[in-house]
Motif scaffolding. Sequence first.
Motif, short mmCIF file in Angstrom:
data_model
loop_
_atom_site.label_atom_id
_atom_site.label_comp_id
_atom_site.label_asym_id
_atom_site.label_seq_id
_atom_site.Cartn_x
_atom_site.Cartn_y
_atom_site.Cartn_z
N ASP A 77 34.99 -16.18 -26.24
CA ASP A 77 34.92 -16.03 -24.78
C ASP A 77 36.00 -15.08 -24.28
O ASP A 77 35.74 -14.22 -23.43
CB ASP A 77 35.05 -17.39 -24.09
CG ASP A 77 33.83 -18.27 -24.30
OD1 ASP A 77 32.75 -17.72 -24.60
OD2 ASP A 77 33.98 -19.51 -24.16
N GLU A 78 37.21 -15.22 -24.81
CA GLU A 78 38.30 -14.33 -24.41
C GLU A 78 38.02 -12.89 -24.83
O GLU A 78 38.31 -11.96 -24.08
CB GLU A 78 39.61 -14.81 -25.03
CG GLU A 78 40.13 -16.10 -24.44
CD GLU A 78 41.35 -16.60 -25.17
OE1 GLU A 78 42.01 -15.81 -25.89
OE2 GLU A 78 41.67 -17.79 -25.03
N ALA A 79 37.46 -12.72 -26.02
CA ALA A 79 37.15 -11.37 -26.51
C ALA A 79 36.08 -10.71 -25.64
O ALA A 79 36.17 -9.51 -25.34
CB ALA A 79 36.69 -11.43 -27.95
N ILE A 80 35.10 -11.47 -25.22
CA ILE A 80 34.05 -10.92 -24.36
C ILE A 80 34.63 -10.51 -23.01
O ILE A 80 34.32 -9.43 -22.49
CB ILE A 80 32.90 -11.95 -24.19
CG1 ILE A 80 32.15 -12.08 -25.50
CG2 ILE A 80 31.97 -11.54 -23.06
CD1 ILE A 80 31.12 -13.20 -25.51
N ARG A 118 34.72 -6.68 -21.51
CA ARG A 118 34.17 -6.36 -20.19
C ARG A 118 35.21 -5.69 -19.30
O ARG A 118 34.90 -4.72 -18.60
CB ARG A 118 33.64 -7.62 -19.52
CG ARG A 118 32.33 -8.06 -20.08
CD ARG A 118 31.79 -9.24 -19.30
NE ARG A 118 30.53 -9.67 -19.90
CZ ARG A 118 30.08 -10.90 -19.87
NH1 ARG A 118 30.76 -11.84 -19.24
NH2 ARG A 118 28.94 -11.21 -20.44
N SER A 119 36.43 -6.18 -19.33
CA SER A 119 37.47 -5.58 -18.49
C SER A 119 37.84 -4.18 -18.97
O SER A 119 38.21 -3.32 -18.18
CB SER A 119 38.71 -6.47 -18.44
OG SER A 119 39.35 -6.50 -19.69
N SER A 134 34.30 -2.06 -18.08
CA SER A 134 33.63 -2.18 -16.78
C SER A 134 33.90 -1.01 -15.84
O SER A 134 32.96 -0.53 -15.21
CB SER A 134 33.97 -3.51 -16.12
OG SER A 134 35.34 -3.60 -15.88
N PRO A 135 35.10 -0.50 -15.66
CA PRO A 135 35.19 0.70 -14.81
C PRO A 135 34.69 1.90 -15.62
O PRO A 135 35.40 2.40 -16.50
CB PRO A 135 36.66 0.81 -14.47
CG PRO A 135 37.37 0.08 -15.53
CD PRO A 135 36.41 -0.98 -16.03
N PHE A 136 33.47 2.32 -15.37
CA PHE A 136 32.82 3.35 -16.18
C PHE A 136 33.62 4.66 -16.12
O PHE A 136 33.83 5.22 -15.05
CB PHE A 136 31.39 3.59 -15.71
CG PHE A 136 30.64 4.56 -16.57
CD1 PHE A 136 30.13 4.16 -17.78
CD2 PHE A 136 30.47 5.87 -16.17
CE1 PHE A 136 29.46 5.05 -18.59
CE2 PHE A 136 29.79 6.76 -16.97
CZ PHE A 136 29.28 6.35 -18.17
#
Length: 63
Positions: free
Chosen positions: A10-13, A17-18, A21-23
């Motif tokens: 869960d932490e790795a996901i 994402r962080s 996430s800013p493309f």
Amino acid sequence: MSWHAIDSVDEAIEETRSFLSPFAVGRWLKLALISIFVGTGGSGLGLLNLPPRSPAMALPVAM
């Protein structure tokens, strides 16, 4: 029973994402280049992906 492995996933996901996430085009291009080198072992030959030649397809040799 301990759920440490599930918590780590869960932490790795969330970290992934962080990070993504800013493309940013530059970041994605760097990741694409790294994945190409990792996938081909750094040789670049995996990009060709040519089938092996069979003896029937061999060119005739002039004597």
